[in-house]
Scaffold this active site. Structure first.
Site, short mmCIF file in Angstrom:
data_model
loop_
_atom_site.label_atom_id
_atom_site.label_comp_id
_atom_site.label_asym_id
_atom_site.label_seq_id
_atom_site.Cartn_x
_atom_site.Cartn_y
_atom_site.Cartn_z
N GLY A 16 0.82 -1.25 0.10
CA GLY A 16 -0.11 0.03 0.03
C GLY A 16 0.77 1.27 0.07
N VAL A 17 0.29 2.49 0.23
CA VAL A 17 1.02 3.67 0.28
C VAL A 17 2.29 3.69 1.27
CG1 VAL A 17 -0.58 4.59 2.10
CG2 VAL A 17 0.68 6.39 0.50
N LYS A 38 0.09 -10.28 -0.23
CA LYS A 38 -0.58 -11.56 -0.07
C LYS A 38 -1.55 -11.68 -0.98
CE LYS A 38 -4.06 -10.55 3.68
NZ LYS A 38 -4.77 -10.92 4.97
N THR A 46 -5.43 1.29 0.40
CA THR A 46 -4.76 2.49 -0.50
C THR A 46 -5.72 2.92 -1.47
OG1 THR A 46 -2.58 2.41 0.56
CG2 THR A 46 -2.86 3.57 -1.42
N ALA A 49 -9.15 4.58 -1.01
CA ALA A 49 -9.20 5.99 -0.42
C ALA A 49 -10.03 6.88 -1.25
CB ALA A 49 -7.78 6.41 0.13
N GLY A 51 -11.70 10.45 0.18
CA GLY A 51 -11.45 11.87 0.38
C GLY A 51 -9.91 12.65 0.08
N GLU A 118 -13.04 17.91 5.39
CA GLU A 118 -13.70 16.85 6.16
C GLU A 118 -13.80 17.04 7.60
OE1 GLU A 118 -12.63 12.94 4.69
OE2 GLU A 118 -11.40 13.70 3.17
N ASP A 211 -3.00 -9.13 10.06
CA ASP A 211 -1.90 -9.92 9.82
C ASP A 211 -0.64 -9.22 10.57
OD1 ASP A 211 -3.75 -11.27 8.52
OD2 ASP A 211 -2.55 -11.59 6.67
N HIS A 232 -16.54 4.29 10.19
CA HIS A 232 -16.89 5.63 9.23
C HIS A 232 -18.40 5.43 9.57
CE1 HIS A 232 -17.36 8.37 5.84
NE2 HIS A 232 -15.87 8.39 5.94
N ARG A 280 -15.34 12.32 13.57
CA ARG A 280 -15.72 11.07 12.94
C ARG A 280 -16.38 10.18 14.15
NH1 ARG A 280 -12.31 8.43 8.72
NH2 ARG A 280 -12.73 10.32 7.43
N HIS A 342 -13.78 1.13 10.01
CA HIS A 342 -12.85 1.89 8.90
C HIS A 342 -11.60 1.94 9.27
CE1 HIS A 342 -12.66 4.52 5.76
NE2 HIS A 342 -12.02 5.49 6.34
N ARG A 377 -9.01 9.06 14.72
CA ARG A 377 -8.03 9.68 13.83
C ARG A 377 -8.72 10.76 13.23
NH1 ARG A 377 -7.64 8.41 7.88
NH2 ARG A 377 -9.43 7.20 8.34
N LEU A 383 -3.07 8.58 4.91
CA LEU A 383 -2.52 8.56 3.80
C LEU A 383 -1.18 9.40 3.98
CD1 LEU A 383 -5.00 8.75 0.76
CD2 LEU A 383 -3.88 6.95 1.55
P1 FAD Z 1 -2.70 -0.88 2.72
O1 FAD Z 1 -3.03 0.04 1.56
O2 FAD Z 1 -4.15 -1.47 3.35
O3 FAD Z 1 -1.84 -2.08 2.31
C1 FAD Z 1 -1.83 -3.09 2.97
C2 FAD Z 1 -0.91 -4.22 2.13
O4 FAD Z 1 -0.39 -5.32 3.09
C3 FAD Z 1 -1.73 -5.00 0.92
O5 FAD Z 1 -0.69 -5.01 0.04
C4 FAD Z 1 -1.90 -6.21 1.59
O6 FAD Z 1 -2.05 -7.14 0.46
C5 FAD Z 1 -0.62 -6.23 2.41
N1 FAD Z 1 -0.66 -7.50 3.37
C6 FAD Z 1 -1.59 -7.65 4.70
N2 FAD Z 1 -1.36 -8.83 5.25
C7 FAD Z 1 -0.30 -9.27 4.42
C8 FAD Z 1 0.66 -10.75 4.64
N3 FAD Z 1 0.18 -11.35 5.83
N4 FAD Z 1 1.61 -11.13 3.80
C9 FAD Z 1 1.70 -10.18 2.81
N5 FAD Z 1 1.02 -8.98 2.55
C10 FAD Z 1 -0.01 -8.56 3.44
N6 FAD Z 1 -7.29 7.85 4.45
C11 FAD Z 1 -6.94 8.83 4.02
O7 FAD Z 1 -5.85 9.50 4.63
N7 FAD Z 1 -7.88 9.58 3.32
C12 FAD Z 1 -8.76 9.10 2.63
O8 FAD Z 1 -9.33 9.66 1.67
C13 FAD Z 1 -9.04 7.66 2.90
N8 FAD Z 1 -10.20 7.14 2.53
C14 FAD Z 1 -10.33 5.72 2.66
C15 FAD Z 1 -11.34 4.95 2.23
C16 FAD Z 1 -11.43 3.83 2.28
C17 FAD Z 1 -12.86 2.77 1.54
C18 FAD Z 1 -10.78 2.84 3.23
C19 FAD Z 1 -10.94 1.45 3.53
C20 FAD Z 1 -9.74 3.53 3.92
C21 FAD Z 1 -9.74 5.16 3.24
N9 FAD Z 1 -8.60 5.73 4.13
C22 FAD Z 1 -8.18 7.05 3.90
C23 FAD Z 1 -7.61 5.19 5.12
C24 FAD Z 1 -6.23 4.81 4.25
O9 FAD Z 1 -6.70 4.33 2.99
C25 FAD Z 1 -5.53 3.58 4.79
O10 FAD Z 1 -5.22 3.71 6.09
C26 FAD Z 1 -4.26 3.44 4.02
O11 FAD Z 1 -4.22 3.44 2.70
C27 FAD Z 1 -3.26 2.39 4.60
O12 FAD Z 1 -2.25 2.13 3.87
P2 FAD Z 1 -1.14 0.94 4.10
O13 FAD Z 1 0.05 1.13 3.35
O14 FAD Z 1 -0.85 1.07 5.46
O15 FAD Z 1 -2.04 -0.55 3.91
C1 SIN Z 2 -13.36 9.72 3.69
O1 SIN Z 2 -13.23 9.99 2.46
O2 SIN Z 2 -14.63 9.99 4.04
C2 SIN Z 2 -12.42 8.80 4.32
C3 SIN Z 2 -11.33 9.72 4.58
C4 SIN Z 2 -10.41 9.08 5.57
O3 SIN Z 2 -10.78 7.81 6.07
O4 SIN Z 2 -9.30 9.76 5.95
#
Ligand code: FAD
Ligand code: SIN
Length: 532
Positions: A16-17, A38, A46, A49, A51, A118, A211, A232, A280, A342, A377, A383
């Site tokens: 992810g990000v 995985k 990611t 996302a 907003g 937001e 995980d 959310h 929120r 969420h 949060r 992000l």
């Molecule tokens: P993720 O992007 O969730 O990536 C996790 C990675 O880990 C994936 O590649 C997955 O396959 C891998 N993984 C997990 N377990 C294992 C394992 N055991 N072995 C190997 N790989 C594994 N945040 C904002 O700031 N702004 C927004 O607008 C916003 N909107 C959102 C909307 C939605 C619908 C959701 C669900 C979340 C939103 N969030 C937002 C929150 C934000 O998107 C997430 O917190 C952020 O993207 C998480 O990034 P990350 O890199 O930590 O993990």
């Molecule tokens: C949203 O766009 O409402 C989600 C934003 C966030 O989870 O930070």
């Protein structure tokens, strides 16, 4: 332990990000990097996302101090103000770097970034892409082939490999053909995202099964703030795809949409001075309470009225498409919405560079607990945190002296994988007893069920994605319930219906010993921070 099959300076678990920012930066520092994920490369939260990214524009009169004040206020007194300021202040540079990596954000005709608002923010500071498709653009830019380290899809990380002195020296994985293998690395970075799949109803994708938190606990790491799960307020009611509910972004309320009940009355009037743009946790609780009033016979959703938002379908194409699947139009219809799990405000405890309490083990992104989020949060701060902390961890890893870890006698936790048969029952139990509104009796029921799943008799299952996820969900659910039990006074996202003073003034730190959670109200110390 199987023989080593691959080696790198850094292994990043998750794409992810946070993981890809860390991996790309580490590679740019000249380190050899391997990413494992995985599922597909962009199957985490990611890409969903909507907003945007909260980041200040000082030229427009905003300031890091104002962003910090909103973050601390949303976090209900449990943020680490020093860590929070540090992360927020790094936001503009992190977003600029992401743009240099190719991410295209929405701008006005003069190329100035457009910013929206937001819940909990007192300024328009959220930059966005594709209207409400910010995550998709972030993922597109970070998964572009140029500069992307080797990334192994469909490789499930099972456990952290440890040297005899407890240093992380690699990771065990389940490969796509069902065999286990190992990757040796001087630095193991957990970037596994969230835990929404602990609950029956979540905005998170299927991979969000806690995980990384479970792996860190089994490796001896300390976690914190796991009792704070953010719900959310506006997941689309009736829209479910592969266990993930479609989100209706809070930015719609920032643009003027309002929450109403079946009788057309405001849901948030009189609840908080900021009304529909309150933090929120406040809005999600107000929605939950209004649903419980069963207004006009409706007890499972309220409505978002976005009909007066200018150019609503053009500005919010992702939500418009999801609503369209239900035969609804944003400019004509009320959208049925209800809360859904969420975001995990807590996670694996880290210092300000992403180091965990286990030497050699790092955590970045949603899996980590940096102290930015406290008990709730602030919208769109995650992000930002992933971009900043992914970069910080890479820089710190590159700056560390090379350690001569003992990889000859490596061990991994002897994890007993549980059969997945009771996963849905556990998710329902979490939603019922550990969602918005908890009490000691219900949390006890969660803990007992988790115990029955993890101690389920002799044998156990072989590692498969289903058994590994079932094990991780039960372990982390038990830890969450233990922390939520110990925190008997409600705060932020943690709503106790049997609220009682507990004298706690800060975070709870939970580790996993002899098959059970151990809760402590003191920060990690001694050997746990010896590697700082
Ligand atoms: P993720 O992007 O969730 O990536 C996790 C990675 O880990 C994936 O590649 C997955 O396959 C891998 N993984 C997990 N377990 C294992 C394992 N055991 N072995 C190997 N790989 C594994 N945040 C904002 O700031 N702004 C927004 O607008 C916003 N909107 C959102 C909307 C939605 C619908 C959701 C669900 C979340 C939103 N969030 C937002 C929150 C934000 O998107 C997430 O917190 C952020 O993207 C998480 O990034 P990350 O890199 O930590 O993990
Ligand atoms: C949203 O766009 O409402 C989600 C934003 C966030 O989870 O930070």
């Amino acid at each position: 332990m199987t023989a080593w099959e691959a080696a790198a300076d850094v292994v990043v678990v998750g794409s992810g990000v946070a993981g890809l920012t860390c991996a790309r930066d580490a590679a740019a520092y000249g380190l050899s990097v391997l990413v494992v994920t995985k599922a597909g490369v962009d199957d985490g939260s990611t890409r969903w996302a909507q907003g945007g990214v909260a980041v200040v524009d000082e030229a427009a009169g905003d300031s890091v101090g104002a962003h910090l004040a909103d973050t601390l206020s949303a976090g209900a007194g449990l943020c680490d103000p020093v860590a929070a300021r540090d992360i927020l202040a790094a936001g503009p540079t992190a977003v600029a770097r992401l743009r240099r990596r190719g991410a295209v954000f929405d701008t006005d005709p003069d190329g100035v970034l457009l910013r929206t608002r937001e819940g909990g923010h007192h300024a328009d500071r959220i930059v966005h892409a594709g209207g409400d498709a910010t995550g998709a653009e972030v993922a597109r830019a970070l998964t572009a082939p140029q500069g992307l380290p080797v990334t192994l899809a469909d490789h499930l990380a099972l456990d952290v490999a440890l040297s005899p002195d407890g240093t992380a020296v690699g990771v065990r994985v389940l490969t796509p053909d069902g065999t286990t293998g190992s990757i040796r690395a001087a630095a193991v970075v957990l970037a596994t995202g969230g835990l929404g799949q602990l609950f029956a109803s979540s905005t998170n994708p299927a991979v969000a099964t806690a995980d990384g938190v479970a792996m860190a606990l089994r490796a001896g790491a300390v976690t914190a703030d796991l009792e704070f799960v953010q719900f959310h307020p506006t997941a689309l009611f009736g829209g479910v795809a592969a266990g993930r509910r479609d989100l209706v972004t809070e930015a719609l309320r920032g643009a003027g949409a309002v929450l109403v009940d079946g009788a057309g009355r405001s849901v948030t009037a009189g609840v908080h001075p900021a009304g529909d743009l309150a933090p929120r946790d406040v809005v999600a609780l107000a929605v939950t309470r209004r649903m419980a009033e069963n207004v006009c016979g409706i007890d499972d959703h309220v409505f978002l009225d976005a009909r007066a938002v200018p150019e609503v379908t053009r500005r919010f194409p992702t939500v418009a498409a999801a609503a369209g699947e239900l035969g609804l139009r944003l400019d004509r219809h009320l959208l049925p919405v209800s809360p859904a799990a969420h975001y995990s405000c807590g996670g694996v405890w880290t210092d300000r560079s992403g180091r965990t309490s286990v030497p050699g083990l790092w955590a970045v992104g949603e899996v980590a607990r940096t102290g930015l989020h406290g008990a709730n949060r602030l919208a769109s701060n995650s992000l930002l945190e992933g971009l900043v902390m992914g970069g910080r961890a890479a820089a710190a890893i590159a700056a560390e002296p090379v350690r001569a870890a003992d990889t000859a006698t490596v061990r991994a936790p002897a994890t007993r994988w549980c059969p997945p048969a009771r996963r849905e029952e556990f998710q329902r139990s979490m939603s019922r007893y550990a969602g918005i509104g908890r009490d000691a009796v219900g949390l006890g029921a969660v803990r007992r069920l988790a115990g029955r799943i993890t101690d389920g008799g002799p044998g156990g299952a072989g590692p498969s994605r289903a058994s590994v996820e079932a094990t991780n969900l039960a372990q982390v659910g038990a830890v969450l319930a233990a922390a939520a039990t110990a925190r008997s006074a409600g705060v932020g996202c943690h709503v106790r219906t049997d609220d009682r003073p507990d004298g706690l003034v800060g975070s709870l730190f939970v580790s996993w010993r002899d098959g059970a959670p151990v809760v402590d109200d003191r920060r990690p110390s001694g050997r746990e921070v010896a590697n700082r």
